[in-house]
Design a protein around this motif. Structure first.
Motif, mmCIF file in Angstrom:
data_model
loop_
_atom_site.group_PDB
_atom_site.id
_atom_site.type_symbol
_atom_site.label_atom_id
_atom_site.label_comp_id
_atom_site.label_asym_id
_atom_site.label_seq_id
_atom_site.Cartn_x
_atom_site.Cartn_y
_atom_site.Cartn_z
ATOM 1 N N GLN A 15 4.251 8.394 9.727
ATOM 2 C CA GLN A 15 5.090 9.582 9.912
ATOM 3 C C GLN A 15 4.196 10.758 10.263
ATOM 4 O OE1 GLN A 15 8.625 9.827 9.422
ATOM 5 N NE2 GLN A 15 8.496 7.599 9.504
ATOM 6 N N SER A 16 4.327 11.218 11.490
ATOM 7 C CA SER A 16 3.528 12.362 11.945
ATOM 8 C C SER A 16 2.046 12.148 11.623
ATOM 9 C CB SER A 16 4.034 13.656 11.295
ATOM 10 O OG SER A 16 3.533 14.787 11.969
ATOM 11 N N TYR A 25 1.520 10.801 15.725
ATOM 12 C CA TYR A 25 2.245 9.566 16.032
ATOM 13 C C TYR A 25 3.215 9.267 14.902
ATOM 14 C CZ TYR A 25 3.392 4.665 16.530
ATOM 15 O OH TYR A 25 4.093 3.480 16.637
ATOM 16 N N THR A 26 4.439 8.966 15.265
ATOM 17 C CA THR A 26 5.435 8.520 14.305
ATOM 18 C C THR A 26 6.033 7.217 14.806
ATOM 19 O OG1 THR A 26 5.987 10.749 13.537
ATOM 20 C CG2 THR A 26 7.649 9.048 13.215
ATOM 21 N N GLY A 27 5.995 6.207 13.969
ATOM 22 C CA GLY A 27 6.570 4.936 14.388
ATOM 23 C C GLY A 27 6.001 3.775 13.609
ATOM 24 N N TRP A 87 0.826 -1.209 0.000
ATOM 25 C CA TRP A 87 0.000 0.000 0.000
ATOM 26 C C TRP A 87 0.856 1.253 0.000
ATOM 27 C CZ3 TRP A 87 -4.798 -1.470 -0.812
ATOM 28 C CH2 TRP A 87 -5.213 -2.719 -0.348
ATOM 29 N N GLN A 88 0.333 2.281 -0.631
ATOM 30 C CA GLN A 88 1.030 3.565 -0.624
ATOM 31 C C GLN A 88 1.059 4.161 0.776
ATOM 32 O OE1 GLN A 88 -0.808 6.656 -2.981
ATOM 33 N NE2 GLN A 88 1.152 7.624 -3.376
ATOM 34 N N GLY A 89 0.039 3.886 1.540
ATOM 35 C CA GLY A 89 0.031 4.339 2.929
ATOM 36 C C GLY A 89 -0.970 5.429 3.245
ATOM 37 N N LYS A 90 -1.902 5.683 2.342
ATOM 38 C CA LYS A 90 -2.896 6.729 2.608
ATOM 39 C C LYS A 90 -3.917 6.296 3.649
ATOM 40 C CE LYS A 90 -2.764 9.277 -1.753
ATOM 41 N NZ LYS A 90 -3.521 9.701 -2.937
ATOM 42 N N ALA A 91 -4.106 5.011 3.757
ATOM 43 C CA ALA A 91 -5.159 4.522 4.647
ATOM 44 C C ALA A 91 -4.630 4.370 6.069
ATOM 45 C CB ALA A 91 -5.695 3.185 4.139
ATOM 46 N N PHE A 92 -5.381 4.917 7.028
ATOM 47 C CA PHE A 92 -5.075 4.729 8.436
ATOM 48 C C PHE A 92 -4.937 3.220 8.721
ATOM 49 C CE2 PHE A 92 -6.222 4.252 12.876
ATOM 50 C CZ PHE A 92 -5.645 5.347 13.488
ATOM 51 N N PRO A 93 -3.955 2.777 9.485
ATOM 52 C CA PRO A 93 -3.088 3.519 10.394
ATOM 53 C C PRO A 93 -1.749 3.910 9.812
ATOM 54 C CG PRO A 93 -2.876 1.195 10.859
ATOM 55 C CD PRO A 93 -3.860 1.309 9.737
ATOM 56 N N ASP A 133 5.178 0.958 18.181
ATOM 57 C CA ASP A 133 6.471 1.297 18.764
ATOM 58 C C ASP A 133 6.933 2.587 18.094
ATOM 59 O OD1 ASP A 133 8.919 1.501 19.882
ATOM 60 O OD2 ASP A 133 9.715 -0.384 19.116
ATOM 61 N N GLY A 134 6.774 3.673 18.802
ATOM 62 C CA GLY A 134 7.111 4.951 18.183
ATOM 63 C C GLY A 134 7.047 6.071 19.187
ATOM 64 N N ALA A 135 6.617 7.223 18.723
ATOM 65 C CA ALA A 135 6.598 8.404 19.585
ATOM 66 C C ALA A 135 5.373 9.255 19.298
ATOM 67 C CB ALA A 135 7.856 9.231 19.368
ATOM 68 N N LEU A 136 4.827 9.813 20.350
ATOM 69 C CA LEU A 136 3.815 10.860 20.225
ATOM 70 C C LEU A 136 4.537 12.200 20.244
ATOM 71 C CD1 LEU A 136 1.169 9.598 22.828
ATOM 72 C CD2 LEU A 136 1.090 9.354 20.343
ATOM 73 N N HIS A 137 4.047 13.133 19.461
ATOM 74 C CA HIS A 137 4.696 14.435 19.449
ATOM 75 C C HIS A 137 3.703 15.497 19.006
ATOM 76 C CE1 HIS A 137 5.278 13.919 15.013
ATOM 77 N NE2 HIS A 137 5.378 12.656 15.367
ATOM 78 N N ASP A 138 4.051 16.750 19.276
ATOM 79 C CA ASP A 138 3.167 17.842 18.878
ATOM 80 C C ASP A 138 3.967 18.941 18.203
ATOM 81 O OD1 ASP A 138 4.455 19.247 20.850
ATOM 82 O OD2 ASP A 138 2.720 19.472 22.151
ATOM 83 N N SER A 139 3.267 19.979 17.814
ATOM 84 C CA SER A 139 3.932 21.064 17.088
ATOM 85 C C SER A 139 4.815 21.901 17.993
ATOM 86 C CB SER A 139 2.883 21.971 16.436
ATOM 87 O OG SER A 139 2.055 22.541 17.435
#
Lengths: 365, 448
Positions: free
Chosen positions: B260-261, B291-293, B217-223, B326-332
């Motif tokens: 990615q983000s 979320y990135t991971g 998949w290209q990755g447009k679909a969640f998750p 397995d990743g990270a939560l982050h904000d602006s």
């Protein structure tokens, strides 16, 4: 399961609600109550100036959230500062200090400017007088006790080579400890008008919260949870004196430090906490009221029709893209002001913890 | 009904065993409903059948909203997103779909599907844009080359374009074909309700009961997210067993994605503002936590059906899925917190079908075990929904009765005991389902 890796741990009682992250403490100046109390005495001590008349509190009044209520302050030698005195509310949470200097990352660095700076002269301490000034501090028994308490790891914190360094660190600790999160907004006690103003503040139309975002109402906010924050400065279209976006010298903001033409007129977003008591507004104190600030934004910038600063800030090429004109009624302005007034922490303005300690001892310095 | 048709066609020698299995695969998520689709996401049109066009409309009235208008639907302990909008009280057009398929020649087929699904947002704005769910070109290979088992030839299929996921029947769950008007927690929480993305699929298609394949998949679909390190791929295997009146299906799948983000695009992810609430109500700005991971999901789907008469059947379906992150939560604002998540969700759905009536029960449960670390762990975890402070275990029980009034029209009513949020809620629904063929191409398939 949550492991905050010590983010809520500190020797200092920050008096910050659990919902608010704690500020960053410099590794070379961790917060202690003893340093805070020493810094409080130094903050209010006019002996720390060339003429014995200027203290930090001269331009930072507690009742005005540690701003001074005038357009631009006057230093010990009579020199008028080009910038308006900023409120010190929650200074610990800014990623850079002063209005437009991206290089000032710590309060300790900033404090060096008013104490020892010569452009402009504020306290007027220099090589010719610094020994004499520190001697007046050394002679005070109160300080002898406070310095020993504040720097117990040093053999001679008041008379040794680190005396001035300790002065700066102590004042930095006091300013860093000025936290304020007990407004009507924080308590959820907004009036109906303030609630309408809050909705306007966050609306698609006004866009206020893009720069004044987060718990400190500034996009220049940093705390222990922030790994890295790019310096954030904005040109709000306040001036355009040459039709090319220029601000009057020397107040060109970030440009003044970097020399980058694109940084013309960019200033750090001030926090809006206690903003209702910190008039006048903007970096040079040239806007008298919150209502006037709002109307400048509503126009998409300020228009100055006459005088040496005449120009149309609305068409400044350096104006931040988020600033677009919007329509707002008089009632809506009142609501927005009511919301901004709800950000006032009245306890902060009168809390004895931040007040002049010399008054309680009968020594009004 | 599906099994009856299968036996009848086999007896008449109209279709091969492989093609028959193709029809029953489509019927897995239909829970025995007689209005199983002609042109499903994985339908392969027959040669000479012409262009086939199906359409479906589902409208449902609900007694209550799962959250108030100015609140976010965030199931505790989960990171939601995609199109998993909360159901709202009143009448809602849950689904409008139009799907077309045509066998171009012996080895080539094309499919196109458009869909409009119920949305809704915190601000009250409806999110009902038309989505291209399928726009694909397919190739059939080797049907007669003898790679199959016994008398049944193997059928290899390759598809490319905008596809719907085939790795789990969970994602075939259109409301017009499922027993319930509300998607499962697995679909909503783990996949954002729908899964349509640009990609490619290669699979052994329903040969001797087996379907085995892989998708990228290209990755447009969640998750997942697209671009950069984003993207996703999966593998799956499914076996279907038919014997007399008994039909069983067992499948397993494994899906991995990079995000990615990744934003929760239901409420955030771009230029966002606090919704304006009317006087007396309040609304808060959605915290745009990203979320990135890595995201890894694996699951098992199973079904068993017994048809004791031509008009009556009973069965049970089960779906279990496990999610690890397995990743990270982050904000602006530069805040970041490491996130390790282990979550699983399961549902069991027995059903009973008698003449025009279908009675189904679904029981669901979701368990989240998240570990957050970093100075902003508490703040970001709470804002993003990953922090389940109270330890609440989301669960939901649903009961649906569907009456097939006409071959293309059914009425459905449901009762739902919803404990996905800490405040439990009971609601009921009344709805109508229309599902029919607009253009059959002169060749009829399926159950009506």
């Amino acid at each position: 399961m949550v492991d905050d890796e010590g983010a809520r741990e500190s020797e200092f009682d920050w008096r910050v609600p659990a919902s608010i992250p704690l500020p960053v403490e410099p590794e070379d100046n961790p917060m202690t109550e003893a340093k805070f109390q020493l810094g409080r005495h130094l903050f209010y001590d006019a002996r720390l100036s060339v003429n014995g008349e200027i203290s930090c509190a001269s331009c930072h009044h507690q009742s005005k959230a540690f701003s001074d209520g005038i357009q631009r302050p006057v230093g010990a030698t009579g020199e008028v500062h080009p910038r308006n005195s900023q409120s010190l509310t929650n200074s610990a949470y800014f990623n850079n200090l002063t209005w437009g200097n991206p290089a000032l990352a710590t309060i300790e660095q900033q404090i060096m400017l008013p104490l020892f700076g010569d452009n402009p002269i504020e306290h007027g301490i220099d090589e010719s007088n610094f020994e004499q000034i520190i001697m007046t501090v050394q002679a005070d028994e109160t300080y002898q006790r406070l310095f020993l308490n504040a720097f117990p790891e040093q053999d001679d914190p008041l008379w040794g080579d680190l005396a001035w360094d300790n002065v700066v660190k102590a004042i930095g600790s006091f300013v860093r400890g000025m936290t304020s999160f007990n407004s009507a907004f924080d308590r959820g006690e907004l009036s109906a008008s303030a609630r309408r103003g809050e909705a306007l503040f966050n609306s698609e139309r006004l866009e206020c919260f893009h720069c004044h975002d987060g718990y400190n109402f500034s996009d220049a906010t940093i705390d222990r949870g922030v790994a890295f924050l790019e310096p954030k400065f904005h040109n709000t279209g306040l001036y355009n004196i040459d039709g090319m976006g220029a601000y009057p010298e020397p107040n060109t903001g970030r440009h003044e430090v970097t020399g980058n033409p694109d940084h013309m007129g960019q200033f750090r977003t001030p926090s809006l906490r206690n903003v209702a008591v910190t008039a006048p507004y903007n970096h040079d104190g040239s806007v008298a009221t919150l209502e006037e600030v709002i109307r400048n934004y509503a126009r998409g910038g300020r228009v100055i029709a006459t005088g040496e600063n005449a120009g149309d800030g609305r068409i400044s090429p350096f104006k931040d893209g988020v600033l677009v004109p919007f329509r707002i009624s008089d009632a809506e302005v009142d609501d927005l002001v009511a919301f901004l007034e709800s950000l006032t922490d009245h306890n902060f303005l009168t809390d004895p913890r931040f007040s002049n300690p010399w008054e309680s001892t009968g020594e009004n310095l | 009904m599906m099994l009856t048709l299968t036996g009848r066609l086999q007896t008449l020698g109209v279709v091969s065993g492989a093609k028959i299995l193709g029809r029953t695969f489509c019927g897995f998520m239909a829970a025995g409903l007689s209005y199983a689709p002609h042109v499903s996401a994985h339908f392969i049109p027959d040669e000479g059948a012409g262009t086939q066009v199906d359409a479906a409309v589902v409208a449902t009235w609900r007694s209550a909203s799962v959250v108030d208008q100015y609140e976010f639907w965030q199931i505790p302990g989960t990171l939601m997103g995609g199109d998993a909008y909360p159901v709202t009280s009143g009448l809602s057009v849950d689904e409008v779909t139009v799907k077309a398929a045509r066998r171009v020649d012996a080895n080539t087929f094309v499919k196109l599907g458009l869909g409009v699904h119920q949305g809704g947002s915190q601000s009250g704005d409806e999110h009902q844009s038309v989505t291209v769910e399928h726009a694909s070109l397919g190739f059939i290979c080797c049907e007669t080359t003898g790679l199959g088992v016994g008398e049944i030839a193997a059928e290899f299929v390759a598809e490319i374009g905008v596809l719907s996921a085939a790795f789990t029947p969970e994602l075939l769950s259109h409301r017009s074909t499922a027993s319930f008007s509300e998607p499962s927690l697995i679909a909503d929480v783990f996949f954002g309700r729908h899964f349509h993305d640009q990609g490619a699929r290669v699979w052994l298609h329903e040969t001797a009961g087996w379907s085995v394949g892989a998708e990228i998949w290209q990755g447009k679909a969640f998750p997942s997210t697209e671009g950069g390190d984003g993207g996703a791929w999966d593998v799956f295997a499914r076996y279907q067993f038919d014997r007399d009146k008994l039909n069983m299906t067992l499948g397993g799948w494994w899906y991995t994605a990079d995000a990615q983000s990744r934003a929760d695009h239901r409420y955030g992810g771009g230029h966002q503002h606090t919704p304006v609430a009317p006087p007396g109500e309040s609304a808060s700005q959605f915290p745009d936590i990203r979320y990135t991971g890595d995201v890894v999901l694996l699951g098992v789907d199973a079904s068993m059906a017994y048809q004791w008469t031509a008009a009556s059947s009973m069965g049970v379906q089960l779906s279990w899925a496990q999610l690890t992150m397995d990743g990270a939560l982050h904000d602006s604002g530069g805040r970041e917190a490491a996130l390790e998540a282990d979550q699983y969700a399961v549902w069991v759905q027995p059903y009973l079908k008698w003449q025009q009536h279908n009675l189904a029960v679904r029981v669901e449960r979701l368990v989240a075990d998240n570990r957050l670390s970093g100075a902003s762990a508490a703040t970001l975890g709470e804002s993003a929904g990953a922090l389940n402070v109270s330890g609440h275990t989301p669960q939901r029980a649903s009961l649906a009765w569907t009456y097939q009034w006409r071959p293309q029209t059914a009425f459905r009513t449901e009762w739902i005991q919803d404990e996905t949020l800490e405040d439990a809620q009971s609601r009921f629904t009344v709805g109508v389902i229309w599902h029919g063929s607009l253009l059959s191409g002169g060749h009829s398939h399926g159950g009506y």
